[in-house]
Design a protein around this motif. Sequence first.
Motif, PDB file in Angstrom:
ATOM      1  N   VAL A  76       0.559 -15.414 -55.691  1.00 18.68           N
ATOM      2  CA  VAL A  76       1.144 -15.552 -57.032  1.00 18.68           C
ATOM      3  C   VAL A  76       0.051 -15.486 -58.101  1.00 18.68           C
ATOM      4  N   VAL A  77      -1.020 -16.230 -57.895  1.00 16.64           N
ATOM      5  CA  VAL A  77      -2.104 -16.278 -58.890  1.00 16.64           C
ATOM      6  C   VAL A  77      -2.755 -14.907 -59.041  1.00 16.64           C
ATOM      7  N   VAL A  78      -3.159 -14.321 -57.941  1.00  8.70           N
ATOM      8  CA  VAL A  78      -3.832 -13.025 -57.995  1.00  8.70           C
ATOM      9  C   VAL A  78      -2.870 -11.948 -58.490  1.00  8.70           C
ATOM     10  N   GLY A  79      -1.620 -12.004 -58.068  1.00  9.31           N
ATOM     11  CA  GLY A  79      -0.627 -11.043 -58.542  1.00  9.31           C
ATOM     12  C   GLY A  79      -0.445 -11.076 -60.043  1.00  9.31           C
ATOM     13  N   PHE A  80      -0.522 -12.266 -60.634  1.00  5.92           N
ATOM     14  CA  PHE A  80      -0.400 -12.397 -62.088  1.00  5.92           C
ATOM     15  C   PHE A  80      -1.677 -11.941 -62.789  1.00  5.92           C
ATOM     16  N   PHE A  81      -2.818 -12.521 -62.418  1.00  2.00           N
ATOM     17  CA  PHE A  81      -4.057 -12.278 -63.159  1.00  2.00           C
ATOM     18  C   PHE A  81      -4.601 -10.859 -62.965  1.00  2.00           C
ATOM     19  N   ASN A  82      -4.215 -10.162 -61.888  1.00  2.00           N
ATOM     20  CA  ASN A  82      -4.590  -8.754 -61.731  1.00  2.00           C
ATOM     21  C   ASN A  82      -3.906  -7.866 -62.757  1.00  2.00           C
ATOM     22  N   LYS A  83      -2.822  -8.316 -63.330  1.00  2.00           N
ATOM     23  CA  LYS A  83      -2.065  -7.521 -64.300  1.00  2.00           C
ATOM     24  C   LYS A  83      -2.389  -7.906 -65.748  1.00  2.00           C
ATOM     25  N   VAL A  84      -3.361  -8.756 -65.916  1.00  2.00           N
ATOM     26  CA  VAL A  84      -3.764  -9.199 -67.251  1.00  2.00           C
ATOM     27  C   VAL A  84      -4.917  -8.331 -67.743  1.00  2.00           C
ATOM     28  N   VAL A  85      -4.847  -7.965 -69.018  1.00  2.00           N
ATOM     29  CA  VAL A  85      -5.880  -7.143 -69.653  1.00  2.00           C
ATOM     30  C   VAL A  85      -6.351  -7.874 -70.906  1.00  2.00           C
ATOM     31  N   LEU A  86      -7.641  -7.873 -71.133  1.00  2.00           N
ATOM     32  CA  LEU A  86      -8.218  -8.421 -72.360  1.00  2.00           C
ATOM     33  C   LEU A  86      -8.397  -7.265 -73.343  1.00  2.00           C
ATOM     34  N   THR A  87      -7.695  -7.331 -74.462  1.00  2.00           N
ATOM     35  CA  THR A  87      -7.729  -6.239 -75.445  1.00  2.00           C
ATOM     36  C   THR A  87      -8.870  -6.442 -76.444  1.00  2.00           C
ATOM     37  N   PRO A  88      -9.212  -5.412 -77.202  1.00  2.00           N
ATOM     38  CA  PRO A  88     -10.281  -5.536 -78.203  1.00  2.00           C
ATOM     39  C   PRO A  88     -10.019  -6.588 -79.283  1.00  2.00           C
ATOM     40  N   LYS A  89      -8.781  -7.011 -79.479  1.00  2.00           N
ATOM     41  CA  LYS A  89      -8.513  -8.089 -80.442  1.00  2.00           C
ATOM     42  C   LYS A  89      -8.722  -9.467 -79.823  1.00  2.00           C
ATOM     43  N   ALA A  90      -9.253  -9.517 -78.620  1.00  2.00           N
ATOM     44  CA  ALA A  90      -9.484 -10.757 -77.874  1.00  2.00           C
ATOM     45  C   ALA A  90      -8.181 -11.445 -77.511  1.00  2.00           C
ATOM     46  N   ASP A  91      -7.143 -10.642 -77.289  1.00  2.00           N
ATOM     47  CA  ASP A  91      -5.854 -11.137 -76.805  1.00  2.00           C
ATOM     48  C   ASP A  91      -5.687 -10.702 -75.356  1.00  2.00           C
ATOM     49  N   PHE A  92      -5.076 -11.554 -74.576  1.00  2.00           N
ATOM     50  CA  PHE A  92      -4.703 -11.154 -73.228  1.00  2.00           C
ATOM     51  C   PHE A  92      -3.291 -10.590 -73.283  1.00  2.00           C
ATOM     52  N   ILE A  93      -3.074  -9.497 -72.579  1.00  2.00           N
ATOM     53  CA  ILE A  93      -1.720  -8.975 -72.452  1.00  2.00           C
ATOM     54  C   ILE A  93      -1.394  -8.873 -70.964  1.00  2.00           C
TER      55      ILE A  93
END
Length: 146
Positions: A76-93
């Motif tokens: 669950v943890v890896v499945g979620f955080f693998n799909k997270v991206v840090l954008t140039p505005k310093a936001d996670f999507i």
Amino acid sequence: MEPYSIEEFTQKIKKSIQILLFLFEAKTGIKSKASNIQPHVHNKGAGVYFELEVPFETKDPDIGSFTFTLNKVDDVVVGFFNKVVLTPKADFIYAKNKQSEDHDDMVGLFMSVDYDWSGHEGKNNSKVRFGFEYYLFYDEYNQYYG
């Protein structure tokens, strides 16, 4: 896009991590805690390392049962955080269609697992710790906002 100062990036990224953990809890039902937050900036972008502690409950400390439960939490943890991206505005999507091999802007580490023998019959008698490091690159600004 102008490069961040370390002060500006630190302020933004700490708020973004709080929002990320709220989203993680909302999507998975797992409450977690971030620590050891280490932001850094460089001329082409910035990054942040943080550690994540996730409590979970296992009914049997036997290695087979414990490992089975740990693997479910890890998925669950890896499945979620693998799909997270840090954008140039310093936001996670959260990019639900992102494949783990699509980007090299995140590193995830399995760090440790603990089982509380003294309170082993209580809820959340185990904890697993992960480390994550995310990077953003200023030249990707248009990819997200252009």
